[in-house]
Each structure stands twice: as structure tokens, then as C-alpha cells.
Design a protein around this motif. Structure first.
Motif, PDB file in Angstrom:
ATOM      1  N   ASN A 171       0.799  -1.224   0.000  1.00 30.55           N
ATOM      2  CA  ASN A 171       0.000   0.000   0.000  1.00 30.55           C
ATOM      3  C   ASN A 171       0.833   1.275   0.000  1.00 30.55           C
ATOM      4  O   ASN A 171       0.272   2.372   0.108  1.00 30.55           O
ATOM      5  N   THR A 225       2.584   4.355  -1.562  1.00 28.08           N
ATOM      6  CA  THR A 225       2.314   5.116  -2.771  1.00 28.08           C
ATOM      7  C   THR A 225       3.490   6.031  -3.078  1.00 28.08           C
ATOM      8  O   THR A 225       4.472   6.088  -2.327  1.00 28.08           O
ATOM      9  N   ASP A 269      -2.489   5.031  -7.544  1.00 25.19           N
ATOM     10  CA  ASP A 269      -3.344   4.305  -6.601  1.00 25.19           C
ATOM     11  C   ASP A 269      -4.749   4.897  -6.556  1.00 25.19           C
ATOM     12  O   ASP A 269      -5.734   4.164  -6.403  1.00 25.19           O
ATOM     13  N   GLU A 270      -4.872   6.222  -6.701  1.00 29.20           N
ATOM     14  CA  GLU A 270      -6.188   6.849  -6.743  1.00 29.20           C
ATOM     15  C   GLU A 270      -6.943   6.423  -7.999  1.00 29.20           C
ATOM     16  O   GLU A 270      -8.144   6.119  -7.952  1.00 29.20           O
ATOM     17  N   LYS A 276      -6.479   3.717  -9.767  1.00 30.28           N
ATOM     18  CA  LYS A 276      -6.815   2.294  -9.690  1.00 30.28           C
ATOM     19  C   LYS A 276      -8.077   2.068  -8.871  1.00 30.28           C
ATOM     20  O   LYS A 276      -8.899   1.200  -9.200  1.00 30.28           O
ATOM     21  N   ALA A 277      -8.258   2.857  -7.819  1.00 33.46           N
ATOM     22  CA  ALA A 277      -9.409   2.680  -6.940  1.00 33.46           C
ATOM     23  C   ALA A 277     -10.720   3.065  -7.617  1.00 33.46           C
ATOM     24  O   ALA A 277     -11.750   2.408  -7.442  1.00 33.46           O
ATOM     25  N   SER A 278     -10.698   4.127  -8.416  1.00 35.62           N
ATOM     26  CA  SER A 278     -11.926   4.613  -9.057  1.00 35.62           C
ATOM     27  C   SER A 278     -11.548   5.660 -10.096  1.00 35.62           C
ATOM     28  O   SER A 278     -10.695   6.508  -9.838  1.00 35.62           O
ATOM     29  N   ALA A 290     -14.467   1.070 -11.444  1.00 37.12           N
ATOM     30  CA  ALA A 290     -13.537   0.764 -10.372  1.00 37.12           C
ATOM     31  C   ALA A 290     -12.852  -0.563 -10.652  1.00 37.12           C
ATOM     32  O   ALA A 290     -13.317  -1.360 -11.462  1.00 37.12           O
TER      33      ALA A 290
END
Length: 450
Positions: A221, A223, A377-378, A380-382, A450
């Protein structure tokens, strides 16, 4: 025991002055030491000791400067090889500061030589944990390179347990990082305060009883972090000098225009709305807005060693100079004022459209590219369906990957898209800034996946 908190929200960090009512200890001082001086005077305290938990990765310390100026003992880990005079302190050693007993505890993890300090005054205890145990998380463990990350993450897990052995559950906890700092490795809560015992039930370093799982999850996790971090450790180890916070004389219009024509970094501090409407062609937008996000993103993108010129109101320029000094961007030049026509008469100006989510939905022709400049990472989340992701901090090195045609640029709040739009406009791209919170995109009718 009294603890005075000195906030630096621009970097998500805290410094501390802990005292017994008469003498005190400063821990993790930021470079602009006038703030420490002010609280010490207000409290009527004589500072006899200054301590560092670690040679910070996210700012230049003011600890050395303060200690030298006030002839205070400068407590630095004996394992740190530094060229300046200090008082070396090792794991388990205790020093007396007035009525306070200050014990150094080796807590590697954020860095190899990281120390925490357990301070006792009668029955009271306080833990100054630096980048070790934070509120809800721990300091990130990847700042020294991939080859160190796994070992440091195991160290971080063990260090949290060492602190739990050295201090009681009722001890007040005072971390340096974790208030928005990229030095946090995970879900730091941003709480105003905590005890060490609170963390036993709220912090994954304590609640996860499987060390291997904790290590793998934390590393998975992690980043991206600002590129300027690489300059901070060496700068601190060499011993930073005192910051020059002087606001320079305003450049004359001809010199400013020459810098714009030469492609130098001319940074407009006005709000992104005014900038989009009209700005000096060749400048870039880093909205100051009380400094939050400004220091991080300018430091992330600015090529260290180049000349920097700030354009804006005197107050914004003055505050920006202070903020940038904390990360080693020294003595920028300035052009004071907020009207491009007055700052550099006859210099070419530029502008670009700025819309909200509804404006993009209504006005964007089919086929024109959506550029998402949030972190990977942002994204990838949505994300918006079909959007291309190039994080802001990678944009300048990946211009050749941009889709052709007009670009509709968005981020998570509008701040980063404002920076990105200005960089693209400067590079000659046809750009529209989408200025809105990403969380509202779906409500406006944008297709989200997502």
C-alpha cells in the motif's frame, strides 16, 4: 510537564517544545526557527536541549541552527555520522532536562538510525515517536531505497513493540509525521492527540498480530512520495544553514519577460480561477492557498538547482519563501503584484477554459481525451471511464504519451489539475481544466468504473 505543539500543516508535520515550566527540550524543529523562538519566549522557557528523532526525509531541520544560536545541547543519534558538533546519544541513554528525564529509544523503521524519546516528569510520561508510531499508522519504510524496505518494515513492527515496553499505555503520544505528510505509510487518522494505549486498539502495527502479513500489506500500500525527499537527508546530514526569509525587491518588467521568454520557472501564486482567466504566457500555476499542497507539489516538480521566480501578492510571496525554505528551495526572486498587465506590460498573456463536471459532460465532444493526473493508486481505486492516467508528478517526463487533440484535465479536488493545465498550456497543448471534487463526478453524470 507541558508540551507545546508547533504545527507545520504545509508539510503535515509537527515540532514540539516540552518543558517543566522552567527549562525545555525542542524536538524535530523545522528550519524556520523563529516559530520555536516565539513559543519559548511566550512560555518563559529556557531551551537547554534540542533533539532529532531522525535526519528527516521531508524537510530541512532547524535543530542545528537553534542549538548553535542558544548554546543548547544538540541530541543526535550517535550512529549518525555528521560533520557538525552535536551531543551523541545512544539507545537507552537518559539525559536530564530540568525536572524532565529524557530517554532515547532506538526505533528503526522509518530510517535505520531513528530514535524516539520517552520523557518522564514524576508520574507523567510522553512519547515523542517521530516517524515511528503515528496516529493510526507508522512512518513509511521505503525512503532509503527498495533494497532496505523489507528490512525496515520488519524493524518498524518491532520498534512499535519496543515503545510499548518502554512506556505505559497512558503515555501521551506525539509523532512528528502523520498529519498529511507523505512520510506516513498508511491510514494515519489525523487525530489531534492520542495516548500510546489508544494505538494498541486503533493502529494496524499493533492490531495485526501476524508480522509477515503486516509487512506485506504495508509495502503493498505504499504510494508515490515527493521527489524532493532525496535532497532532505543529505541536506540535514551536512547541517543546514539559517533560512533567508527576506522578500526580495520586485523584478522589473523587462527582466521578468526575459525569464518567461527563456523558459525559466516563473510561478504564479494566484488562485487557479484567476490564473486560468488570464496569465503571463510561459508562467505556471501553483496556487498558494495558505500553503497547503503548494510546498509539496512545487517541490515535487521543480528542478532543484534552477532559478525560481514567484509572482503574486507580497503576503503570498513572503509565505511561499518561508514554506520553500523548509525543503531547501532557497532565495527565489519575485515579481510582486496580481495583475499581469501591470507586472509585465506588453508581455504576451494566455488563458484556457475552466469547467466543472457538468460543464465537461455538456461541452466535451466525443473522442476528446480525459486526462486524470491523480496518483496511480487513486486512479486504480476509481476513475472516469476511458480516462488516461498520467500522475502530475510524472507529467513533464511523459508528455510524449499524451493523446492528441484537446485535453480535459482533472484530479481529486481541482488543485493538481490547475497545476497540470498550466504546465500543458505552457508546453503548447490545447487544454481545459476540470475544476471539481472527484467524489462528485458520478453525481454529475460521469460514468465511473472501479
Amino acid at each position: 510537564m507541558d508540551v507545546i505543539v508547533i504545527e507545520t500543516p504545509q508539510l503535515g508535520d509537527r515540532s514540539y517544545l516540552v518543558h517543566d515550566g522552567r527549562v525545555g527540550l525542542v524536538i524535530d524543529a523545522q528550519r524556520d526557527i523563529d516559530r520555536v523562538e516565539a513559543v519559548a519566549v511566550e512560555a518563559g522557557i529556557t531551551v537547554t536541549h534540542v533533539a532529532e528523532t531522525h535526519m528527516h526525509n521531508d524537510y530541512l531541520t532547524g535543530g542545528l541552527i537553534y542549538a548553535q544560536k542558544y548554546h543548547a545541547a544538540y541530541l543526535v543519534n550517535a550512529e549518525d555520522k555528521v560533520p557538525f558538533e552535536r551531543t551523541p546519544i545512544a539507545d537507552g541513554e537518559t539525559v536530564t532536562v530540568g525536572e524532565l528525564a529524557v530517554k532515547a529509544i532506538a526505533t528503526p523503521g522509518h530510517t535505520h538510525n531513528h530514535l524516539s524519546f520517552v520523557v518522564e516528569h514524576g508520574d507523567e510520561q510522553a512519547v515523542f515517536s517521530g516517524g515511528s508510531v503515528l496516529y493510526g499508522s507508522v512512518g513509511r519504510t521505503d525512503l532509503l531505497g527498495d533494497e532496505h524496505t523489507i528490512g525496515l518494515t520488519h524493524d518498524q513492527y518491532a520498534s512499535a513493540r519496543r515503545l510499548a515496553e518502554e512506556a505505559g499505555a497512558a503515555a501521551a503520544l506525539y509523532p512528528t509525521h502523520g498529519f498529511g505528510s507523505f512520510c506516513s505509510s498508511g491510514p494515519a487518522t489525523g487525530a489531534a492527540g492520542s495516548t500510546l494505549g489508544d494505538q494498541f486498539t486503533a493502529n494496524h502495527v499493533y492490531t495485526d498480530q501476524d508480522e509477515a502479513h503486516f509487512v506485506s500489506e504495508l509495502i503493498a500500500n505504499l504510494t508515490a512520495y515527493p521527489s524532493y525527499y532525496v535532497h532532505m537527508g543529505p541536506g540535514n546530514e551536512a547541517g543546514p544553514g539559517e533560512a533567508d526569509l527576506t522578500v526580495p525587491e520586485s523584478l522589473d518588467p523587462e527582466e521578468l519577460r526575459a525569464r518567461l521568454d527563456a523558459g525559466e520557472w516563473v510561478v504564479d501564486l494566484r488562485n487557479r480561477v484567476a490564473y486560468a482567466s488570464e496569465h503571463l504566457k510561459g508562467s505556471v500555476s501553483f496556487e498558494y492557498r495558505n500553503g497547503n499542497s503548494f510546498t509539496t507539489y512545487l517541490g515535487w516538480l521543480f528542478p532543484y538547482g534552477k532559478k525560481l521566480t514567484l509572482v503574486g501578492s507580497r503576503d503570498d510571496v513572503e509565505n511561499a519563501i518561508r514554506d520553500l525554505s523548509r525543503i531547501g528551495i532557497e532565495s527565489p526572486d519575485a515579481s510582486l503584484g496580481q495583475d499581469p498587465a501591470q507586472i509585465a506590460p506588453e508581455a504576451p498573456v494566455s488563458s484556457y477554459p475552466r469547467v466543472g463536471w457538468e460543464g465537461m459532460l455538456e461541452n466535451r465532444p466525443a473522442g476528446e481525451a480525459i486526462l486524470d493526473v491523480r496518483r496511480a493508486d487513486e486512479y486504480k481505486a476509481s476513475r472516469i471511464e476511458g480516462a488516461v492516467n498520467i500522475p502530475l508528478h510524472e507529467l513533464l517526463s511523459r508528455l510524449d504519451e499524451l493523446p492528441s487533440g484537446r485535453l480535459w484535465v482533472h484530479c481529486g479536488s481541482g488543485y493538481r489539475s490547475g497545476i497540470a493545465a498550466s504546465l500543458l498550456d505552457r508546453a503548447g497543448y490545447d487544454v481545459v481544466q476540470v475544476d471539481g471534487a472527484f467524489e462528485r463526478a458520478a453525481g454529475a453524470g460521469l460514468p465511473i468504473e472501479a
